[in-house]
Design a protein around this motif. Structure first.
Motif, PDB file in Angstrom:
ATOM      1  N   UNK A 117       0.811  -1.217   0.000  1.00 44.78           N
ATOM      2  CA  UNK A 117       0.000   0.000   0.000  1.00 44.78           C
ATOM      3  C   UNK A 117       0.847   1.271   0.000  1.00 44.78           C
ATOM      4  N   UNK A 118       2.104   1.169   0.401  1.00 47.03           N
ATOM      5  CA  UNK A 118       2.991   2.341   0.457  1.00 47.03           C
ATOM      6  C   UNK A 118       4.029   2.337  -0.662  1.00 47.03           C
ATOM      7  N   UNK A 123       9.140   3.992  -3.233  1.00 47.56           N
ATOM      8  CA  UNK A 123       9.961   4.184  -4.435  1.00 47.56           C
ATOM      9  C   UNK A 123      10.491   5.603  -4.588  1.00 47.56           C
ATOM     10  N   UNK A 124      10.234   6.441  -3.635  1.00 49.71           N
ATOM     11  CA  UNK A 124      10.930   7.730  -3.613  1.00 49.71           C
ATOM     12  C   UNK A 124      12.359   7.525  -3.133  1.00 49.71           C
ATOM     13  N   UNK A 129      14.349  -1.641  -9.659  1.00 52.70           N
ATOM     14  CA  UNK A 129      15.447  -2.590  -9.858  1.00 52.70           C
ATOM     15  C   UNK A 129      16.071  -2.984  -8.520  1.00 52.70           C
ATOM     16  N   UNK A 130      16.342  -2.001  -7.676  1.00 57.33           N
ATOM     17  CA  UNK A 130      16.894  -2.288  -6.345  1.00 57.33           C
ATOM     18  C   UNK A 130      15.929  -3.143  -5.526  1.00 57.33           C
ATOM     19  N   UNK A 131      14.657  -2.801  -5.583  1.00 55.65           N
ATOM     20  CA  UNK A 131      13.636  -3.545  -4.846  1.00 55.65           C
ATOM     21  C   UNK A 131      13.579  -4.997  -5.316  1.00 55.65           C
ATOM     22  N   UNK A 132      13.594  -5.198  -6.624  1.00 56.85           N
ATOM     23  CA  UNK A 132      13.460  -6.548  -7.178  1.00 56.85           C
ATOM     24  C   UNK A 132      14.668  -7.414  -6.821  1.00 56.85           C
TER      25      UNK A 132
END
Length: 153
Positions: A117-118, A123-124, A129-132
């Motif tokens: 939900x956030x 992603x700010x 790519x970093x998240x994945x």
């Protein structure tokens, strides 16, 4: 009489082809509602859905009879047709091949729902790519870079 009892929660993550920023805030809610309908019509429970301009996260409570790859294929196909037929973007819309699927226990649901939900706030600070890559490492999933999404940096 015996029955089948299960508790299967899967977060699905997939991106717009080439990670292009084509999901517009003006129509993302309509897209999310449409995808919710697809999941529900397939007999599954959508717990939450959210994303950013270039990818989405979906948390699904699944029945063991559901084939995840078939469900994701239907979500991508139908939502692509919706976006293109209604000309929601002036460019041809496509989802990138592949997806990530990550399982969770019932006790983790509140945390995962909050995370999804956030997404815009998250992603700010961190790119998709970093998240994945973080997901793949956290879940100890073997992968080769050449088989991941086509990243445009």
């Amino acid at each position: 009489m015996s029955g089948t009892f299960s508790q299967i929660y899967i977060q699905v993550v997939f991106a717009v082809k080439n990670r292009e920023a084509l999901i517009e805030s003006a129509w993302e809610e309509e897209l999310f509602k449409y995808i919710t309908g697809i999941v529900q019509n397939k007999g599954q429970k959508l717990l939450t859905i959210n994303g950013t301009h270039n990818h989405i996260h979906i948390l699904i409570g699944m029945k063991p009879s559901c084939c995840l790859s078939d469900l994701v294929r239907e979500i991508k196909k139908a939502s692509t047709n919706l976006i293109n037929s209604r000309k929601m973007t002036k460019f041809k819309f496509q989802w990138q091949d592949g997806y990530g699927a990550f399982s969770y226990s019932h006790s983790s649901l509140d945390k995962v729902i909050s995370y999804i939900n956030n997404q815009k706030e998250h992603h700010r600070k961190r790119s998709f790519k970093e998240e994945y890559y973080e997901f793949l490492k956290k879940y100890e999933i073997d992968f080769k870079d050449e088989y991941l999404f086509e990243w445009i940096d």
